[in-house]
Each structure stands twice: as C-alpha cells, then as structure tokens.
Design a protein around this motif. Structure first.
Motif, mmCIF file in Angstrom:
data_model
loop_
_atom_site.group_PDB
_atom_site.id
_atom_site.type_symbol
_atom_site.label_atom_id
_atom_site.label_comp_id
_atom_site.label_asym_id
_atom_site.label_seq_id
_atom_site.Cartn_x
_atom_site.Cartn_y
_atom_site.Cartn_z
ATOM 1 N N ILE A 1 21.903 -18.087 23.303
ATOM 2 C CA ILE A 1 23.072 -18.441 22.474
ATOM 3 C C ILE A 1 22.692 -18.405 21.002
ATOM 4 N N TYR A 2 21.483 -18.878 20.666
ATOM 5 C CA TYR A 2 21.023 -18.796 19.277
ATOM 6 C C TYR A 2 20.935 -17.345 18.825
ATOM 7 N N LEU A 3 20.339 -16.493 19.667
ATOM 8 C CA LEU A 3 20.202 -15.083 19.299
ATOM 9 C C LEU A 3 21.560 -14.404 19.178
ATOM 10 N N CYS A 4 22.525 -14.872 19.924
ATOM 11 C CA CYS A 4 23.863 -14.285 19.907
ATOM 12 C C CYS A 4 24.672 -14.733 18.690
ATOM 13 N N CYS A 5 24.518 -15.986 18.299
ATOM 14 C CA CYS A 5 25.439 -16.545 17.299
ATOM 15 C C CYS A 5 24.791 -17.012 15.996
ATOM 16 N N LEU B 1 23.844 -8.346 15.173
ATOM 17 C CA LEU B 1 24.562 -7.091 15.369
ATOM 18 C C LEU B 1 25.586 -7.251 16.496
ATOM 19 N N LYS B 2 26.612 -6.415 16.493
ATOM 20 C CA LYS B 2 27.626 -6.490 17.540
ATOM 21 C C LYS B 2 27.036 -6.169 18.908
ATOM 22 N N LEU B 3 26.106 -5.226 18.964
ATOM 23 C CA LEU B 3 25.471 -4.899 20.230
ATOM 24 C C LEU B 3 24.659 -6.077 20.764
ATOM 25 N N GLU B 4 24.051 -6.845 19.867
ATOM 26 C CA GLU B 4 23.339 -8.050 20.291
ATOM 27 C C GLU B 4 24.287 -9.059 20.911
ATOM 28 N N ILE B 5 25.474 -9.181 20.360
ATOM 29 C CA ILE B 5 26.468 -10.108 20.904
ATOM 30 C C ILE B 5 26.869 -9.679 22.314
ATOM 31 N N ILE B 6 27.082 -8.397 22.508
ATOM 32 C CA ILE B 6 27.491 -7.892 23.823
ATOM 33 C C ILE B 6 26.384 -8.109 24.853
ATOM 34 N N LEU B 7 25.160 -7.720 24.517
ATOM 35 C CA LEU B 7 24.047 -7.871 25.463
ATOM 36 C C LEU B 7 23.722 -9.341 25.718
ATOM 37 N N SER B 8 23.854 -10.174 24.698
ATOM 38 C CA SER B 8 23.624 -11.608 24.880
ATOM 39 C C SER B 8 24.708 -12.223 25.759
ATOM 40 N N ALA B 9 25.948 -11.778 25.615
ATOM 41 C CA ALA B 9 27.027 -12.293 26.460
ATOM 42 C C ALA B 9 26.773 -11.947 27.927
ATOM 43 N N LEU B 10 26.269 -10.748 28.179
ATOM 44 C CA LEU B 10 25.921 -10.372 29.557
ATOM 45 C C LEU B 10 24.779 -11.238 30.092
ATOM 46 N N MET B 11 23.806 -11.515 29.250
ATOM 47 C CA MET B 11 22.689 -12.369 29.664
ATOM 48 C C MET B 11 23.171 -13.786 29.949
ATOM 49 N N MET C 1 14.893 -5.331 29.751
ATOM 50 C CA MET C 1 15.643 -4.485 28.825
ATOM 51 C C MET C 1 16.105 -5.297 27.611
ATOM 52 N N TYR C 2 16.587 -6.503 27.855
ATOM 53 C CA TYR C 2 17.103 -7.356 26.776
ATOM 54 C C TYR C 2 15.993 -7.734 25.798
ATOM 55 N N ALA C 3 14.845 -8.136 26.315
ATOM 56 C CA ALA C 3 13.726 -8.523 25.445
ATOM 57 C C ALA C 3 13.219 -7.336 24.642
ATOM 58 N N THR C 4 13.114 -6.171 25.280
ATOM 59 C CA THR C 4 12.681 -4.969 24.567
ATOM 60 C C THR C 4 13.663 -4.624 23.462
ATOM 61 N N PHE C 5 14.944 -4.715 23.762
ATOM 62 C CA PHE C 5 15.974 -4.445 22.757
ATOM 63 C C PHE C 5 15.874 -5.428 21.600
ATOM 64 N N GLU C 6 15.755 -6.717 21.904
ATOM 65 C CA GLU C 6 15.696 -7.737 20.847
ATOM 66 C C GLU C 6 14.453 -7.576 19.974
ATOM 67 N N ILE C 7 13.325 -7.247 20.586
ATOM 68 C CA ILE C 7 12.103 -7.034 19.805
ATOM 69 C C ILE C 7 12.267 -5.812 18.904
ATOM 70 N N GLY C 8 12.788 -4.719 19.461
ATOM 71 C CA GLY C 8 13.001 -3.506 18.659
ATOM 72 C C GLY C 8 13.984 -3.723 17.519
ATOM 73 N N VAL C 9 15.080 -4.385 17.807
ATOM 74 C CA VAL C 9 16.073 -4.661 16.764
ATOM 75 C C VAL C 9 15.500 -5.632 15.734
ATOM 76 N N GLY C 10 14.698 -6.584 16.205
ATOM 77 C CA GLY C 10 14.061 -7.513 15.265
ATOM 78 C C GLY C 10 13.142 -6.797 14.298
ATOM 79 N N VAL C 11 12.382 -5.835 14.806
ATOM 80 C CA VAL C 11 11.499 -5.050 13.930
ATOM 81 C C VAL C 11 12.328 -4.227 12.946
ATOM 82 N N LEU C 12 13.385 -3.585 13.438
ATOM 83 C CA LEU C 12 14.239 -2.793 12.544
ATOM 84 C C LEU C 12 14.921 -3.659 11.495
ATOM 85 N N LYS C 13 15.363 -4.861 11.883
ATOM 86 C CA LYS C 13 15.995 -5.758 10.906
ATOM 87 C C LYS C 13 14.981 -6.243 9.881
ATOM 88 N N ALA C 14 13.749 -6.485 10.318
ATOM 89 C CA ALA C 14 12.715 -6.942 9.385
ATOM 90 C C ALA C 14 12.373 -5.852 8.377
#
Length: 138
Positions: A93-97, A103-113, A22-35
């Motif tokens: 930690i790099y992806l989080c900070c 994004l704030k949601l990235e921080i939350i999901l990264s903290a859980l990871m 779930m985390y990798a799918t989210f990060e890839i999707g958000v990465g595409v949207l940010k790009a």
C-alpha cells in the motif's frame, strides 16, 4: 459442496510466488530508473529503497512459510504466514500510494498484489480454522 481451503490457499501461494517475483523485479527496476531520471532527495531514495528491501524479505519469508504450511499441515507456519501478510500488505500500500514518485503502472500492479494478498488472507483464515478444528470421522 465442501470447499477445500488448503488447496485454494496452496494455489494462491503458488501464484503469488511467481507474481511476487515479477512485482519485486519491476519495483527494483523502476526504483533504479526513478533514482537515475528523477530529482530524488537522498533521504527519500534511501527510505524507499529500504522499504522495498524489507518487502522483499518479508514477502519471501511469508511465501516460504505459507507454502510449507499447506503442504505439511502445520498451523503455526500458516499463522505466521498470515501475520506476515499484514506488514507485507502495508508495504505494498505504501508503494502504491505514498512513495515519493508513483507511476500509474505501479498502482495497477500494486492493486493486483493487494487483491492477491487479500484473497490469501481469507483462504488462509479458513485453512487455519479447518486445521485447528475438531476432526470428526463418520
């Protein structure tokens, strides 16, 4: 009461296999949207994409080794899984900070990871110590 580190480690690895997907799918999707939607420098975009790809590879290998080690009682696979947790943790930690845009949601999901990987480190250490220790039968 005796703690079964192998069982707890196996449960954490099983949970992480689903959470990481779930985390990798989210990060890839958000990465595409940010790009697409943000003003990304091509060097920054390439760096963030390569780091995300490295995380997917390292974390997949780590999960496979960790799941195999707890099922077959091979200490070297558990040790390799623990060693691979460190670069994986650094990437999360790099992806989080330190990403270009976070994004704030990235921080939350990264903290859980990070919390899940930290718990895995603790129980993997206990699991490895119990596997490498003397077996005494009474």
């Amino acid at each position: 009461m005796k703690m079964n580190a192998s069982l707890i480690y196996e449960i954490l690895m099983y949970l992480n296999s689903f959470y990481f997907g779930m985390y990798a799918t989210f990060e890839i999707g958000v990465g595409v949207l940010k790009a697409i939607g943000l003003n990304y420098n091509s060097d920054d975009l390439t760096r963030d994409g390569c780091i995300l790809l490295a995380m997917c590879i390292v974390e997949t290998i780590r999960i496979v080794l960790g799941r195999k080690s707890s099922l077959s009682n091979h200490a070297w696979q558990a040790t390799a899984s623990v060693i691979l947790t460190l670069p994986s943790l650094a990437i999360v930690i790099y992806l989080c900070c330190f990403q270009t845009y976070v994004l704030k949601l990235e921080i939350i999901l990264s903290a859980l990871m990070i919390a899940l990987q930290g718990a895995e480190l603790v129980y993997a250490g206990v699991f490895i110590c119990t596997m490498c220790g003397d077996n005494t039968y009474t």
